[in-house]
Design a protein around this motif. Sequence first.
Motif, mmCIF file in Angstrom:
data_model
loop_
_atom_site.group_PDB
_atom_site.id
_atom_site.type_symbol
_atom_site.label_atom_id
_atom_site.label_comp_id
_atom_site.label_asym_id
_atom_site.label_seq_id
_atom_site.Cartn_x
_atom_site.Cartn_y
_atom_site.Cartn_z
ATOM 1 N N ARG A 1 0.926 -1.324 -0.049
ATOM 2 C CA ARG A 1 0.113 -0.004 -0.269
ATOM 3 C C ARG A 1 0.793 1.263 0.030
ATOM 4 N N ASP A 2 1.888 1.232 0.775
ATOM 5 C CA ASP A 2 2.754 2.315 1.098
ATOM 6 C C ASP A 2 3.519 2.756 0.052
ATOM 7 N N GLU A 3 3.988 1.585 -0.910
ATOM 8 C CA GLU A 3 4.879 1.623 -1.914
ATOM 9 C C GLU A 3 4.483 0.979 -3.259
ATOM 10 N N PRO A 4 3.641 1.646 -4.146
ATOM 11 C CA PRO A 4 3.019 0.843 -5.030
ATOM 12 C C PRO A 4 3.863 0.303 -5.961
ATOM 13 N N ASP A 5 5.054 0.650 -6.177
ATOM 14 C CA ASP A 5 6.412 -0.055 -6.920
ATOM 15 C C ASP A 5 6.535 -1.403 -6.604
ATOM 16 N N ARG A 6 6.219 -1.571 -5.345
ATOM 17 C CA ARG A 6 6.541 -3.120 -4.851
ATOM 18 C C ARG A 6 5.724 -4.207 -5.581
ATOM 19 N N TRP A 7 4.577 -3.517 -6.100
ATOM 20 C CA TRP A 7 3.551 -4.413 -6.842
ATOM 21 C C TRP A 7 4.320 -5.262 -8.114
ATOM 22 N N ARG A 8 5.388 -4.630 -8.445
ATOM 23 C CA ARG A 8 6.151 -5.151 -9.642
ATOM 24 C C ARG A 8 6.612 -6.648 -9.230
ATOM 25 N N ASP A 9 7.080 -6.719 -8.102
ATOM 26 C CA ASP A 9 7.364 -7.904 -7.554
ATOM 27 C C ASP A 9 6.252 -9.004 -7.549
ATOM 28 N N VAL A 10 5.309 -8.699 -7.318
ATOM 29 C CA VAL A 10 3.909 -9.517 -7.421
ATOM 30 C C VAL A 10 3.725 -9.851 -8.969
ATOM 31 N N ASP A 11 3.769 -8.912 -9.901
ATOM 32 C CA ASP A 11 3.590 -9.318 -11.196
ATOM 33 C C ASP A 11 4.507 -10.003 -11.849
ATOM 34 N N GLU A 12 6.131 -9.704 -11.330
ATOM 35 C CA GLU A 12 7.120 -10.568 -12.085
ATOM 36 C C GLU A 12 7.406 -11.991 -11.495
ATOM 37 N N ALA A 13 7.047 -12.256 -10.135
ATOM 38 C CA ALA A 13 7.339 -13.563 -9.717
ATOM 39 C C ALA A 13 7.013 -14.796 -10.372
ATOM 40 N N GLU B 1 -8.068 -6.466 -2.155
ATOM 41 C CA GLU B 1 -6.737 -6.381 -2.246
ATOM 42 C C GLU B 1 -6.277 -7.971 -2.458
ATOM 43 N N VAL B 2 -6.797 -8.975 -1.980
ATOM 44 C CA VAL B 2 -6.300 -10.315 -2.085
ATOM 45 C C VAL B 2 -6.573 -10.693 -3.583
ATOM 46 N N ARG B 3 -7.847 -10.293 -4.114
ATOM 47 C CA ARG B 3 -8.105 -10.401 -5.449
ATOM 48 C C ARG B 3 -7.151 -9.853 -6.390
ATOM 49 N N LYS B 4 -6.876 -8.617 -6.099
ATOM 50 C CA LYS B 4 -6.061 -7.703 -6.945
ATOM 51 C C LYS B 4 -4.441 -8.560 -6.923
ATOM 52 N N LEU B 5 -4.345 -9.239 -5.916
ATOM 53 C CA LEU B 5 -2.875 -9.768 -6.050
ATOM 54 C C LEU B 5 -2.911 -10.932 -7.039
ATOM 55 N N ALA B 6 -4.102 -11.823 -6.927
ATOM 56 C CA ALA B 6 -4.096 -12.890 -7.974
ATOM 57 C C ALA B 6 -4.015 -12.239 -9.279
ATOM 58 N N TRP B 7 -4.967 -11.230 -9.526
ATOM 59 C CA TRP B 7 -5.097 -10.603 -10.920
ATOM 60 C C TRP B 7 -3.685 -10.173 -11.257
ATOM 61 N N THR B 8 -3.004 -9.534 -10.505
ATOM 62 C CA THR B 8 -1.750 -8.926 -10.910
ATOM 63 C C THR B 8 -0.571 -10.012 -11.210
ATOM 64 N N ALA B 9 -0.572 -11.101 -10.479
ATOM 65 C CA ALA B 9 0.475 -12.037 -10.515
ATOM 66 C C ALA B 9 0.534 -12.606 -12.240
ATOM 67 N N SER B 10 1.504 -12.533 -12.777
ATOM 68 C CA SER B 10 1.760 -13.091 -13.985
ATOM 69 C C SER B 10 2.128 -14.982 -13.704
ATOM 70 N N GLY B 11 2.600 -15.259 -12.608
ATOM 71 C CA GLY B 11 2.988 -16.533 -12.225
ATOM 72 C C GLY B 11 1.894 -17.225 -11.647
ATOM 73 N N THR B 12 2.405 -18.548 -11.133
ATOM 74 C CA THR B 12 1.564 -19.235 -10.241
ATOM 75 C C THR B 12 1.256 -18.518 -9.015
ATOM 76 N N THR B 13 -0.053 -18.795 -8.557
ATOM 77 C CA THR B 13 -0.448 -18.071 -7.212
ATOM 78 C C THR B 13 -1.031 -19.144 -6.345
ATOM 79 N N LEU B 14 -0.509 -19.073 -4.987
ATOM 80 C CA LEU B 14 -1.050 -19.945 -3.889
ATOM 81 C C LEU B 14 -1.311 -19.154 -2.609
ATOM 82 N N MET B 15 -2.523 -19.699 -2.164
ATOM 83 C CA MET B 15 -2.825 -18.732 -0.854
ATOM 84 C C MET B 15 -3.161 -19.836 0.269
ATOM 85 N N GLY B 16 -2.658 -19.441 1.194
ATOM 86 C CA GLY B 16 -2.891 -20.150 2.856
ATOM 87 C C GLY B 16 -2.762 -19.308 3.887
#
Length: 583
Positions: free
Chosen positions: A58-70, A95-110
């Motif tokens: 939330r504080d640093e939107p640039d970090r979402w790049r790590d979500v996308d590129e993982a 926000e959790v849905r946004k994580l799943a939608w943003t991620a280009s790779g495999t996603t796991l929730m737990g």
Amino acid sequence: MTDPETLSVTIVDGYVDEPAHFGVPPYMSTYPRYAAGALVDAGVPRERITYHTIDGLRDEPDRWRDVDEADLLVYLGGMTVPGKYVGGTPAEPDEVRKLAWTASGTTLMGGPVKFGVGEENAGATETERQDLDFDFVAKGDVEAAVYDLVESGLEGFNNRMRDVDEVSHWAQEGAFVVEQHPNHPEHLICELETSRGCAYRCSFCTEPLYGNPTFRPPPTVVGEVDALSNHGVTHFRIGRQADILAYGGDGEAPNPEALRELYGGIREVAPDLETLHLDNMNPITIVNWPEESREGIRIIAEHNTPGDTAAFGLESADPLVQEENNLNVSAEECFEAVKIVNEEAGWRPDGNSKTERPDDRPGKGSAGGNSPTRLPKLLPGINLLHGLKAEREETYERNLEFLRRVYEEGYMLRRINIRQVMSFDGTEMSDTGATIANEHKDLFKRYKKQVREEIDNPMLSRVAPNGTVLPDVHLEYHQDGTTFGRQLGTYPLLVGIPGELELGRTIDVAVVDHGYRSVSGVPYPLDVNSASMAELESIPGIGSSRAGDIVVNRPYESVTEIDSGADADLTRFATVRSLNRAD
């Protein structure tokens, strides 16, 4: 098949909160550390593992790049008990849905076992997880799922629980990830798991979902502390267990030797630790095995840091509610447990040693004849839960009677936690079709106010009398011209300090007044040559007129120069650090 050595992984911590597990900052749960350790064990290099909290995103939107590129995104979250949080805000479903939608790779929730993302703060308002568009949802231990998923080349995993050997190894391997937490190192307290599961089956609690208790041997927990300490952690909470006294035994009876090995080992590998607190202690253990429990409590109090709290799950002092909900301790038994903890651990250190115990140790709130410079070593807290099956108006009065008895007989409680049950499928309904908690909503509000006024305020004055010093209070936020902060610990006191002090730093504070669940204080020691009017006025016995006189006549060479009046003991709070007249 994906090569683990080339895999990039991002872990996002949406925070957890369980009956025996804190995970909202400044607490860091075991989940991200164990998941990181599982990744390393499966062959992923440490440098390819990135960790973010949801607040960090939330504080640093640039970090979402790590979500996308993982190549692999691991989301951790789930709230199984209600709470209000200052240090962070748990992830919301969108926000959790946004994580799943943003991620280009495999996603796991737990997250917490059999729980996951619901409709409030990504919490567990339902007993089945919602997938929220993730590729995989771990319905067993997420760290085991992480390991198996990487081992399979990101093809899948079997939902399973990890074993003690695995978690002990992963706990040490994953300690490095703490350095990526935004609170690291000064304002971060790490949860330590000694066991999971519970020998009892209270109707409202999620801990029995983990089965009967299983214990990690002391060397494995000590090894985890050693690893965390090597990565800069100095604050620890042994919170991840249903009953600390039962540690290392059969799940019910105390094992003092296991506690001695655990606590002594932690002190040996982390001699400079700043916080060592615990959470849950079952009062029925103390009643059923009083001598073994006394020994265990003494061991804890000799090694912990002041202000520690043993949460007692009384839940209700009403015998009908106890019977209908399979509660395991009566009000009379809980009172006896309160008495024993006060007698064995209600002493205060002398202010110089963190572990020295006075010979004339008190059992009922005194400081053993010395000025009470620190909080008591270990006190019980009482958890009261409303909205349970068979609750009635009499329930509220019986709870009040129990609390009044504890206070009137001179004992101390560090915290009285009054809460209502979360609504799950099958929650007990009243005759009107509403949940019992909603049916008694107005009664609950009146009763809670009564507890705060009649018990909490005078009890807090007993636990932390004026002049009590609270070291290392972290300044968190401003409100209405006051700075608020807390120490790190299990259930730290909220401290209000006059004026708007610089946030983010830590100071020592002396208590000058008491609210219902918070205290007022001044920086300690207070320099009378630079103290503000508001700080001076807040000291007992000073008042605005005398504070004005003190300011006008500055500077002073010593505090004894000040005629502060017979009703004030300024020397308990103040000193002179310079002879420069304050602005």
